[in-house]
Design a protein around this motif. Structure first.
Motif, mmCIF file in Angstrom:
data_model
loop_
_atom_site.group_PDB
_atom_site.id
_atom_site.type_symbol
_atom_site.label_atom_id
_atom_site.label_comp_id
_atom_site.label_asym_id
_atom_site.label_seq_id
_atom_site.Cartn_x
_atom_site.Cartn_y
_atom_site.Cartn_z
ATOM 1 N N LYS A 1 0.847 -1.201 0.000
ATOM 2 C CA LYS A 1 0.000 0.000 0.000
ATOM 3 C C LYS A 1 0.882 1.252 0.000
ATOM 4 O O LYS A 1 2.061 1.189 0.372
ATOM 5 N N PRO A 2 0.294 2.389 -0.404
ATOM 6 C CA PRO A 2 1.077 3.617 -0.571
ATOM 7 C C PRO A 2 1.895 4.018 0.647
ATOM 8 O O PRO A 2 3.023 4.504 0.495
ATOM 9 N N THR A 3 1.391 3.814 1.857
ATOM 10 C CA THR A 3 2.111 4.258 3.054
ATOM 11 C C THR A 3 3.403 3.488 3.276
ATOM 12 O O THR A 3 4.261 3.923 4.037
ATOM 13 N N LEU A 4 3.584 2.339 2.614
ATOM 14 C CA LEU A 4 4.782 1.524 2.798
ATOM 15 C C LEU A 4 5.812 1.692 1.682
ATOM 16 O O LEU A 4 6.883 1.093 1.728
ATOM 17 N N LEU A 5 5.500 2.500 0.669
ATOM 18 C CA LEU A 5 6.393 2.621 -0.477
ATOM 19 C C LEU A 5 7.711 3.294 -0.112
ATOM 20 O O LEU A 5 7.764 4.176 0.739
ATOM 21 N N ARG A 6 8.759 2.889 -0.791
ATOM 22 C CA ARG A 6 10.082 3.479 -0.605
ATOM 23 C C ARG A 6 10.261 4.642 -1.582
ATOM 24 O O ARG A 6 9.490 4.837 -2.497
ATOM 25 N N ASN A 7 11.350 5.353 -1.413
ATOM 26 C CA ASN A 7 11.741 6.462 -2.300
ATOM 27 C C ASN A 7 10.763 7.642 -2.252
ATOM 28 O O ASN A 7 10.681 8.416 -3.199
ATOM 29 N N VAL A 8 10.044 7.797 -1.135
ATOM 30 C CA VAL A 8 9.131 8.931 -0.985
ATOM 31 C C VAL A 8 9.902 10.247 -1.073
ATOM 32 O O VAL A 8 9.418 11.240 -1.615
ATOM 33 N N GLU A 9 11.150 10.233 -0.583
ATOM 34 C CA GLU A 9 11.959 11.461 -0.569
ATOM 35 C C GLU A 9 12.271 11.961 -1.976
ATOM 36 O O GLU A 9 12.618 13.130 -2.154
ATOM 37 N N THR A 10 12.140 11.116 -3.003
ATOM 38 C CA THR A 10 12.404 11.563 -4.376
ATOM 39 C C THR A 10 11.286 12.457 -4.895
ATOM 40 O O THR A 10 11.452 13.153 -5.882
ATOM 41 N N GLY A 11 10.112 12.394 -4.231
ATOM 42 C CA GLY A 11 8.954 13.136 -4.721
ATOM 43 C C GLY A 11 8.185 12.355 -5.772
ATOM 44 O O GLY A 11 7.194 12.832 -6.300
ATOM 45 N N HIS A 12 8.659 11.153 -6.082
ATOM 46 C CA HIS A 12 7.959 10.328 -7.064
ATOM 47 C C HIS A 12 8.074 8.846 -6.715
ATOM 48 O O HIS A 12 8.525 8.038 -7.513
ATOM 49 N N ALA A 13 7.641 8.531 -5.491
ATOM 50 C CA ALA A 13 7.642 7.133 -5.030
ATOM 51 C C ALA A 13 6.781 6.279 -5.959
ATOM 52 O O ALA A 13 5.818 6.789 -6.523
#
Length: 136
Positions: A114-126
């Motif tokens: 699910k979205p809350t577990l995705l990585r690379n959020v810091e890129t602005g385009h997880a």
């Protein structure tokens, strides 16, 4: 760390496009079209659930996607097949130019989350991360 609250085909597509734009800005790659080769990555010691196995055995099987150059729409449809669940991470690598078409490899986790577990959020385009050179 910022948390991603939602994911759908439109957000996923937009995030993929933002990621490949980085290759134009940082890597100097210019193109008018793009294709994607999906390379599923089996992660050591990371268990797959039933949905992950279904995607691995059917949708992301070698017979179905092995080395095929997919359009943006087909790529989004395949990787968003369980929306809002998508691969927990996807590394994007530039492979080559074929005339005006850029070929990108998507090294993708087989774990759909699910979205809350995705990585690379810091890129602005997880869940995407552009790998401009293999040392990054």
């Amino acid at each position: 760390m910022e948390e991603l609250k939602q994911m759908n085909k439109e957000i996923f597509r937009g995030n993929l496009l933002k990621t490949i734009e980085e290759f134009s800005k940082k890597g100097g790659v210019t193109f008018t079209d793009c294709r994607f080769v999906i390379e599923p990555v089996k992660e050591k010691d990371k268990p797959l659930n039933g949905a992950d196995d279904m995607m691995r055995l059917n949708i992301l099987s070698e017979d179905n996607i092995g080395n095929k150059q997919l359009t943006l729409n087909n790529t989004v449809n395949i990787l968003c097949g369980l929306q809002p669940l998508v691969p927990i991470w996807i590394d994007v690598l530039f492979v080559e130019m074929n005339e005006n078409t850029a070929i990108f490899k998507l090294r993708s986790s087989l774990r759909f989350r699910k979205p809350t577990l995705l990585r690379n959020v810091e890129t602005g385009h997880a869940p995407f991360k552009s790998i401009i050179d293999e040392t990054s």
